[in-house]
Design a protein around this motif. Structure first.
Motif, PDB file in Angstrom:
ATOM      1  N   TRP A   1      45.513  57.653  28.449  1.00 42.58           N
ATOM      2  CA  TRP A   1      45.302  58.483  29.640  1.00 42.58           C
ATOM      3  C   TRP A   1      46.575  59.127  30.168  1.00 42.58           C
ATOM      4  N   ASN A   2      47.739  58.628  29.826  1.00 36.88           N
ATOM      5  CA  ASN A   2      48.964  59.204  30.389  1.00 36.88           C
ATOM      6  C   ASN A   2      49.827  59.900  29.341  1.00 36.88           C
TER       7      ASN A   2
ATOM      8  N   ASP B   1      48.003  47.779  42.894  1.00 32.27           N
ATOM      9  CA  ASP B   1      47.343  48.751  43.763  1.00 32.27           C
ATOM     10  C   ASP B   1      45.852  48.451  43.830  1.00 32.27           C
TER      11      ASP B   1
ATOM     12  N   SER C   1      46.428  54.014  34.705  1.00 35.13           N
ATOM     13  CA  SER C   1      47.780  54.368  35.136  1.00 35.13           C
ATOM     14  C   SER C   1      48.847  53.912  34.146  1.00 35.13           C
TER      15      SER C   1
ATOM     16  N   ASP D   1      44.551  49.424  32.833  1.00 33.29           N
ATOM     17  CA  ASP D   1      44.017  50.519  33.633  1.00 33.29           C
ATOM     18  C   ASP D   1      44.615  51.863  33.239  1.00 33.29           C
TER      19      ASP D   1
ATOM     20  N   LEU E   1      44.257  47.369  40.275  1.00 40.94           N
ATOM     21  CA  LEU E   1      44.925  47.796  39.056  1.00 40.94           C
ATOM     22  C   LEU E   1      45.964  46.765  38.642  1.00 40.94           C
TER      23      LEU E   1
ATOM     24  N   ASN F   1      49.126  47.004  38.381  1.00 39.93           N
ATOM     25  CA  ASN F   1      50.372  47.031  39.155  1.00 39.93           C
ATOM     26  C   ASN F   1      50.183  46.529  40.583  1.00 39.93           C
TER      27      ASN F   1
ATOM     28  N   SER G   1      54.384  55.920  28.952  1.00 40.22           N
ATOM     29  CA  SER G   1      54.783  54.650  29.565  1.00 40.22           C
ATOM     30  C   SER G   1      54.386  53.486  28.670  1.00 40.22           C
TER      31      SER G   1
END
Length: 73
Positions: free
Chosen positions: A47-48, A20, A42, A40, A16, A18, A52
């Motif tokens: 998706w969020n 991860d 996240s 991605d 990802l 970040n 953010s």
């Protein structure tokens, strides 16, 4: 049912933005390959819920904003 028509379904590592790394099953590449995402789930507002900031590894968002900064966005 025909034999040998389905792609190989195996584990790959998905990196990802970040840093991860997730282990997922996919038809991409071969067993153990790495897939790096530019954008991605996240960090993407779709998706969020838009809570953010959008991050991208290639700087495409900042390049777009700089190019069109004087147009009233």
């Amino acid at each position: 049912m025909k034999t040998d028509i389905h792609p190989d379904y195996h584990f790959i590592d998905v990196k990802l933005t970040n840093g991860d790394v997730l282990k997922m099953k996919s038809t991409y590449g071969s067993e153990g390959d790495n897939l790096s995402l530019d954008i991605d789930p996240s960090v993407h507002p779709a998706w969020n819920g838009g809570t953010s900031r959008l991050m991208d590894s290639g700087g495409r968002v900042s390049k777009f904003k700089k190019k069109y900064e004087g147009l009233g966005f």
